[in-house]
Design a protein around this motif. Structure first.
Motif, PDB file in Angstrom:
ATOM      1  N   LYS A 122       3.592  26.754  17.114  1.00 29.92           N
ATOM      2  CA  LYS A 122       3.055  28.013  17.179  1.00 29.92           C
ATOM      3  C   LYS A 122       1.340  27.891  17.323  1.00 29.92           C
ATOM      4  N   ALA A 123       1.000  27.127  16.676  1.00 23.27           N
ATOM      5  CA  ALA A 123      -0.736  27.112  16.598  1.00 23.27           C
ATOM      6  C   ALA A 123      -0.794  26.432  18.186  1.00 23.27           C
ATOM      7  N   ILE A 124      -0.137  25.304  18.508  1.00 26.11           N
ATOM      8  CA  ILE A 124      -0.334  24.780  19.852  1.00 26.11           C
ATOM      9  C   ILE A 124      -0.131  25.569  20.964  1.00 26.11           C
ATOM     10  N   SER A 125       0.769  26.602  20.886  1.00 19.83           N
ATOM     11  CA  SER A 125       1.208  27.395  21.699  1.00 19.83           C
ATOM     12  C   SER A 125       0.042  28.398  22.232  1.00 19.83           C
ATOM     13  N   GLU A 126      -0.449  28.926  20.920  1.00 25.69           N
ATOM     14  CA  GLU A 126      -1.538  29.808  21.048  1.00 25.69           C
ATOM     15  C   GLU A 126      -3.119  29.308  21.453  1.00 25.69           C
ATOM     16  N   ALA A 127      -3.197  28.031  21.331  1.00 25.99           N
ATOM     17  CA  ALA A 127      -4.479  27.371  21.823  1.00 25.99           C
ATOM     18  C   ALA A 127      -4.124  26.888  23.289  1.00 25.99           C
ATOM     19  N   SER A 128      -3.074  26.457  23.774  1.00 30.08           N
ATOM     20  CA  SER A 128      -2.997  25.742  24.953  1.00 30.08           C
ATOM     21  C   SER A 128      -3.241  26.502  26.231  1.00 30.08           C
ATOM     22  N   PRO A 129      -4.050  26.090  27.104  1.00 31.42           N
ATOM     23  CA  PRO A 129      -4.292  26.913  28.542  1.00 31.42           C
ATOM     24  C   PRO A 129      -3.089  26.400  29.720  1.00 31.42           C
ATOM     25  N   LEU A 130      -2.272  25.598  29.134  1.00 25.50           N
ATOM     26  CA  LEU A 130      -1.149  25.002  30.002  1.00 25.50           C
ATOM     27  C   LEU A 130       0.090  25.307  29.387  1.00 25.50           C
ATOM     28  N   PRO A 131       1.144  25.188  30.422  1.00 28.49           N
ATOM     29  CA  PRO A 131       2.583  25.223  29.913  1.00 28.49           C
ATOM     30  C   PRO A 131       2.784  23.964  28.688  1.00 28.49           C
ATOM     31  N   ILE A 132       3.887  24.130  27.982  1.00 29.33           N
ATOM     32  CA  ILE A 132       4.033  23.130  26.912  1.00 29.33           C
ATOM     33  C   ILE A 132       5.332  22.541  27.092  1.00 29.33           C
ATOM     34  N   ILE A 133       5.326  20.944  27.153  1.00 31.57           N
ATOM     35  CA  ILE A 133       6.519  20.456  26.979  1.00 31.57           C
ATOM     36  C   ILE A 133       6.619  19.767  25.581  1.00 31.57           C
ATOM     37  N   LEU A 134       7.642  20.348  24.813  1.00 31.24           N
ATOM     38  CA  LEU A 134       7.962  19.747  23.401  1.00 31.24           C
ATOM     39  C   LEU A 134       8.461  18.450  23.773  1.00 31.24           C
ATOM     40  N   TYR A 135       8.105  17.497  22.589  1.00 29.50           N
ATOM     41  CA  TYR A 135       8.739  16.131  22.574  1.00 29.50           C
ATOM     42  C   TYR A 135       9.265  15.983  21.546  1.00 29.50           C
ATOM     43  N   ASN A 136      10.683  15.345  21.267  1.00 30.34           N
ATOM     44  CA  ASN A 136      11.428  15.374  20.150  1.00 30.34           C
ATOM     45  C   ASN A 136      11.925  13.717  20.172  1.00 30.34           C
ATOM     46  N   VAL A 137      11.336  12.988  19.499  1.00 29.07           N
ATOM     47  CA  VAL A 137      11.720  11.676  19.458  1.00 29.07           C
ATOM     48  C   VAL A 137      11.814  11.055  18.053  1.00 29.07           C
ATOM     49  N   PRO A 138      12.874  11.368  17.453  1.00 27.38           N
ATOM     50  CA  PRO A 138      13.109  11.352  16.016  1.00 27.38           C
ATOM     51  C   PRO A 138      12.810   9.709  15.547  1.00 27.38           C
ATOM     52  N   GLY A 139      13.078   8.729  16.405  1.00 23.84           N
ATOM     53  CA  GLY A 139      13.203   7.273  16.238  1.00 23.84           C
ATOM     54  C   GLY A 139      11.703   6.715  16.000  1.00 23.84           C
ATOM     55  N   ARG A 140      10.667   7.693  16.363  1.00 24.22           N
ATOM     56  CA  ARG A 140       9.408   7.378  16.290  1.00 24.22           C
ATOM     57  C   ARG A 140       8.741   8.334  15.121  1.00 24.22           C
ATOM     58  N   THR A 141       9.142   9.718  14.964  1.00 19.86           N
ATOM     59  CA  THR A 141       8.428  10.717  14.157  1.00 19.86           C
ATOM     60  C   THR A 141       9.398  10.709  12.686  1.00 19.86           C
ATOM     61  N   SER A 142      10.349  10.010  12.550  1.00 16.57           N
ATOM     62  CA  SER A 142      11.131  10.254  11.479  1.00 16.57           C
ATOM     63  C   SER A 142      11.504  11.495  11.258  1.00 16.57           C
ATOM     64  N   SER A 143      11.273  12.448  12.072  1.00 18.86           N
ATOM     65  CA  SER A 143      12.091  13.989  11.748  1.00 18.86           C
ATOM     66  C   SER A 143      12.716  14.257  13.175  1.00 18.86           C
ATOM     67  N   ASN A 144      13.873  15.074  12.857  1.00 21.46           N
ATOM     68  CA  ASN A 144      14.753  15.516  14.130  1.00 21.46           C
ATOM     69  C   ASN A 144      14.351  17.012  14.510  1.00 21.46           C
TER      70      ASN A 144
END
Length: 295
Positions: A122-144
């Motif tokens: 939400k914070a990133i969306s409100e700050a971004s001047p460009l469209p956003i692609i979310l990136y879900n990679v649980p093997g690296r982030t340890s959360s899904n």
């Protein structure tokens, strides 16, 4: 975001033997991907060994890719992290005029709840001047990042336009495709299941192997998008062994070995990553040389 349909490639950062950035090799890699027919380029993702690059080196990578691309393909820039304020600050200060979208990874290490992930984006969306692609990679982030959270973000924020889904879970990808808003793009982040995701209704892939075999891999995705299933799977099974091999000893060690065999760049990584061993190098060499001979 029609420009994000098809094959994007997550570019490596090539290094010289002294571990400095090999600018000329990076230029060759960009041209090789473009000439091979990919649809867009992703800069400073995980495959770029982003975590080991200084701020100055990141700018060098960005400037080099923007220069050699020369407006030919859409560009996506990796802007993410586990410090929300820092990401927001970068979004407010960087010049994004050369870019079409940002790719932002779900926060790693902190292991936030689903509500924490929502509030972060939400914070990133409100700050971004460009469209956003979310990136879900649980093997690296340890959360899904669960499909319900992704769909909530997609519905609540117009500039969140896509997800790079790299959980390696086809069922989860199908749930996203089933429940997403109409124009939201589900992009595979796993090369091995990219074609099944596309055939289930996904929009393409952000690929690692696609930069090593851009002609074959991007054509496979286009065949899938055009519902030419049998032809697409012929390419899938042609590349399947190599897809396994390039991730066998970590990314980007495998794809950098492919580039070494092709004579495009050296296989040099920065610690804590190391190059592939002799056994994997030999097996990759057999595969790559066979592909080159038959191309």
């Amino acid at each position: 975001m029609q420009s994000l349909i098809g094959t994007g490639v997550a570019l490596v950062t090539p290094f010289k033997n002294d571990f400095s950035i090999d600018v000329e090799a990076l230029r060759r890699i960009v041209n090789f991907s473009i000439d091979g027919g990919v649809e867009y380029l992703v800069i400073l993702g995980t495959t770029a060994e982003n975590a080991t690059l200084s701020a100055e080196e990141k700018e060098l990578v960005i400037d080099t890719v923007v220069d050699v691309n020369a407006g030919r393909l859409p560009l996506v820039l990796g802007v993410g992290g586990n410090n929300t304020l820092k990401v927001v600050e970068e979004l407010g200060t960087r010049d994004f005029s050369a870019f079409d979208a940002i790719l932002s990874v779900s926060p790693y290490y902190n292991k936030p709840t689903q509500e924490g992930i929502y509030q972060h984006f939400k914070a990133i969306s409100e700050a971004s001047p460009l469209p956003i692609i979310l990136y879900n990679v649980p093997g690296r982030t340890s959360s899904n990042m669960l499909p319900s959270t992704v769909v909530r973000l997609a519905n609540d924020f117009e500039n969140i336009v896509a997800i790079k889904e790299a959980a390696g879970d086809l069922v989860q990808a199908m749930l996203l495709i089933k429940n997403k808003p109409k124009d939201f793009l589900v992009i595979s982040g796993d090369d091995m299941i990219a074609l099944p995701v596309v055939l289930a209704g996904g929009s393409g892939v952000i690929s690692v192997i696609g930069q090593g075999f851009p002609k074959e891999f991007s054509e496979m995705i286009r065949l899938g998008l055009n519902r030419k299933v049998d032809d697409a799977y012929k390419v899938q099974y042609l590349l399947a062994d190599c897809i396994d091999m390039i991730f066998e000893q970590g990314n980007p060690a495998g794809i950098k070995e492919v580039f070494k065999i092709l004579g495009i760049s050296e296989n040099v990584l920065r610690l804590p990553l190391v190059s592939v061993d002799e056994s994997l190098s030999s097996r990759l060499s057999v595969f790559v040389k066979k592909m080159v001979k038959n191309s």
